[in-house]
Design a protein around this motif. Structure first.
Motif, PDB file in Angstrom:
ATOM      1  N   VAL A 261       3.379  12.277  87.283  1.00  0.00           N
ATOM      2  CA  VAL A 261       2.682  10.484  87.404  1.00  0.00           C
ATOM      3  C   VAL A 261       1.648   9.822  87.932  1.00  0.00           C
ATOM      4  O   VAL A 261       1.442   8.833  86.708  1.00  0.00           O
ATOM      5  CB  VAL A 261       4.485   9.469  87.940  1.00  0.00           C
TER       6      VAL A 261
ATOM      7  N   ILE B 206       1.501   5.454  82.701  1.00  0.00           N
ATOM      8  CA  ILE B 206       2.537   4.871  84.251  1.00  0.00           C
ATOM      9  C   ILE B 206       2.207   3.861  84.920  1.00  0.00           C
ATOM     10  O   ILE B 206       0.178   4.319  85.393  1.00  0.00           O
ATOM     11  CB  ILE B 206       2.662   5.970  84.910  1.00  0.00           C
TER      12      ILE B 206
ATOM     13  N   THR C  44       5.408   0.434  82.477  1.00  0.00           N
ATOM     14  CA  THR C  44       6.476   1.564  82.915  1.00  0.00           C
ATOM     15  C   THR C  44       6.616   2.265  84.159  1.00  0.00           C
ATOM     16  O   THR C  44       5.500   2.286  84.741  1.00  0.00           O
ATOM     17  CB  THR C  44       6.634   2.616  82.096  1.00  0.00           C
TER      18      THR C  44
ATOM     19  N   ALA D 268       7.849   4.897  86.947  1.00  0.00           N
ATOM     20  CA  ALA D 268       8.409   5.812  87.538  1.00  0.00           C
ATOM     21  C   ALA D 268       8.752   6.282  89.098  1.00  0.00           C
ATOM     22  O   ALA D 268       8.407   5.573  89.916  1.00  0.00           O
ATOM     23  CB  ALA D 268       7.121   7.344  87.453  1.00  0.00           C
TER      24      ALA D 268
ATOM     25  N   ILE E 246       4.681   3.560  90.574  1.00  0.00           N
ATOM     26  CA  ILE E 246       4.980   4.789  91.302  1.00  0.00           C
ATOM     27  C   ILE E 246       6.087   4.604  92.079  1.00  0.00           C
ATOM     28  O   ILE E 246       5.869   4.109  93.116  1.00  0.00           O
ATOM     29  CB  ILE E 246       3.961   6.241  91.771  1.00  0.00           C
TER      30      ILE E 246
ATOM     31  N   VAL F 136      10.654   8.502  91.970  1.00  0.00           N
ATOM     32  CA  VAL F 136       9.839   9.832  91.832  1.00  0.00           C
ATOM     33  C   VAL F 136      11.143  10.442  93.298  1.00  0.00           C
ATOM     34  O   VAL F 136      10.983   9.162  94.164  1.00  0.00           O
ATOM     35  CB  VAL F 136       8.565  10.425  92.062  1.00  0.00           C
TER      36      VAL F 136
ATOM     37  N   VAL G 176      11.029   6.066  83.645  1.00  0.00           N
ATOM     38  CA  VAL G 176      10.933   7.215  83.724  1.00  0.00           C
ATOM     39  C   VAL G 176      11.871   8.396  85.249  1.00  0.00           C
ATOM     40  O   VAL G 176      11.107   7.433  86.185  1.00  0.00           O
ATOM     41  CB  VAL G 176      10.016   7.874  82.608  1.00  0.00           C
ATOM     42  N   VAL G 177      11.951   8.849  85.033  1.00  0.00           N
ATOM     43  CA  VAL G 177      13.009   9.618  87.119  1.00  0.00           C
ATOM     44  C   VAL G 177      12.073  10.965  86.179  1.00  0.00           C
ATOM     45  O   VAL G 177      12.806  11.220  84.840  1.00  0.00           O
ATOM     46  CB  VAL G 177      14.234   9.419  86.641  1.00  0.00           C
ATOM     47  N   GLY G 178      11.494  11.299  87.515  1.00  0.00           N
ATOM     48  CA  GLY G 178      11.381  12.616  87.498  1.00  0.00           C
ATOM     49  C   GLY G 178      12.105  13.494  87.346  1.00  0.00           C
ATOM     50  O   GLY G 178      13.325  13.200  87.737  1.00  0.00           O
TER      51      GLY G 178
ATOM     52  N   ASP H  18      -0.345  10.115  84.959  1.00  0.00           N
ATOM     53  CA  ASP H  18      -0.355   9.600  83.437  1.00  0.00           C
ATOM     54  C   ASP H  18      -0.808   8.763  83.204  1.00  0.00           C
ATOM     55  O   ASP H  18      -0.185   7.686  83.975  1.00  0.00           O
ATOM     56  CB  ASP H  18       1.528   9.876  83.339  1.00  0.00           C
TER      57      ASP H  18
ATOM     58  N   LYS I 183      16.815   1.725  88.057  1.00  0.00           N
ATOM     59  CA  LYS I 183      16.419   1.743  86.599  1.00  0.00           C
ATOM     60  C   LYS I 183      16.978   0.493  86.542  1.00  0.00           C
ATOM     61  O   LYS I 183      16.569  -0.475  85.358  1.00  0.00           O
ATOM     62  CB  LYS I 183      17.112   3.044  86.149  1.00  0.00           C
TER      63      LYS I 183
ATOM     64  N   ASP J 207       6.218  16.419  90.263  1.00  0.00           N
ATOM     65  CA  ASP J 207       7.197  15.247  90.018  1.00  0.00           C
ATOM     66  C   ASP J 207       5.700  14.512  90.669  1.00  0.00           C
ATOM     67  O   ASP J 207       5.609  13.045  89.226  1.00  0.00           O
ATOM     68  CB  ASP J 207       8.422  15.007  90.658  1.00  0.00           C
TER      69      ASP J 207
END
Length: 308
Positions: free
Chosen positions: A74, A80, A16, A18, A83, A20, A48-50, A77, A37, A70
């Motif tokens: 991430v 994730i 995944t 992220a 980034i 941001v 995933v988007v902040g 996390d 994306k 934000d």
């Protein structure tokens, strides 16, 4: 500052990423974020988007606290793996002191971006982590074939195949060979970090610089200031990327940007390579900051070879 540079795990399908926005506002940039994306999903990655990527607080993509929230979320996390910064502009420096690396150190991940994100790259390096100087979401064009090398080197590096480069030669190149960890980024941001915890110790390292929208005398002033601060004293080598959209002062500087750099650094004998396709042009090749590279410079060509 730690001397060990930790390489975050490279990505694999199912990981995944992220997205941001730790810096400037993303006004009318929904298309590029959606395209980012889609691109990651095409590579088999989850996205995933902040929460605050499209927030607005004057110049910035949300308040300092929102942008920091934000990014911190991430960074902390463990699910994730990378980034990806949506854009640069200005603002990252305002949140550096708010970031906590405690959980990041338990689960390191790639942080990706350039330009203003150089501030974050410096902090990552001084905390002992590699990071990825590469395109951002707003760098994407409608037709990705226009930026094929940019995207290809980004993907290769992200998935564990760091790319080596053969650069076009230049009569301005300063001949020599050096090996060391690659550091650097945007010159203004490197200059901004002077005197702070995020200022780089460049001893034995290979420094990469790029810039956009500056007067030549501004660039000289930054180099002179960094020189006086001892920034180049034990530098192993210099790679000069794109110097884009240089502004013309009413009083002309009188020499090329290459000669300006050579003159400012004339007291040193480290090799200097021009023509690295990285920076604010569409051809913005990925560079792994913190990774050891060998720089070999001649007038005919230069090579930047990543160690395995």
């Amino acid at each position: 500052m730690t001397s060990e540079i930790i390489q975050p795990p490279y990505l694999k399908k199912g990981d995944t990423v992220a997205i941001v926005a730790p810096s400037g506002i993303l006004k009318n940039r929904e298309r590029e974020v959606q395209q980012a994306k889609d691109l990651l999903k095409n590579w088999g990655l989850n996205v995933v988007v902040g929460d605050h990527v499209f927030s607005k607080a004057n110049h910035f993509a949300g308040t300092d606290d929102e942008r920091c929230e934000d990014l911190q979320k991430v960074m902390d996390d463990p699910k994730i793996s990378a980034i990806w910064c949506a854009r640069g502009g200005y603002g990252t420096v305002r949140i550096l002191d708010k970031l906590d690396y405690t959980k990041f150190k338990e689960h390191p991940k790639w942080i990706i971006g350039y330009s203003d994100i150089t501030a974050l790259h410096n902090q990552l390096h001084n905390n002992g982590f590699q990071s990825l100087h590469a395109l951002m979401c707003v760098s994407l064009t409608k037709d990705l074939s226009e930026i094929k090398e940019t995207v290809d080197t980004f993907k290769s590096t992200l998935f564990g195949k760091p790319v080596s480069y053969i650069l076009e030669g230049s009569s301005d190149n300063k001949i020599g060979k050096a090996t060391g960890p690659l550091v650097g980024g945007n010159l203004t941001m490197l200059h901004t970090m002077l005197g702070s915890d995020e200022s780089l110790d460049t001893s034995g390292k290979i420094l990469f610089i790029e810039e956009i929208g500056e007067y030549k005398y501004h660039i000289d002033r930054m180099l002179q200031s960094m020189k006086r601060a001892g920034y180049f004293e034990n530098l192993g080598g210099l790679i000069v990327g794109d110097m884009t959209k240089l502004r013309k002062n009413t009083t002309l500087w009188g020499s090329s940007i290459e000669q300006l750099i050579l003159d400012a650094l004339a007291d040193y004998d480290f090799p200097i390579a021009f023509n690295m396709p990285a920076g604010h042009e569409k051809d913005n090749r990925a560079l792994v900051l913190g990774k050891t590279v060998t720089l070999d410079v001649s007038k005919d060509s230069s090579s930047v070879i990543c160690e395995n």
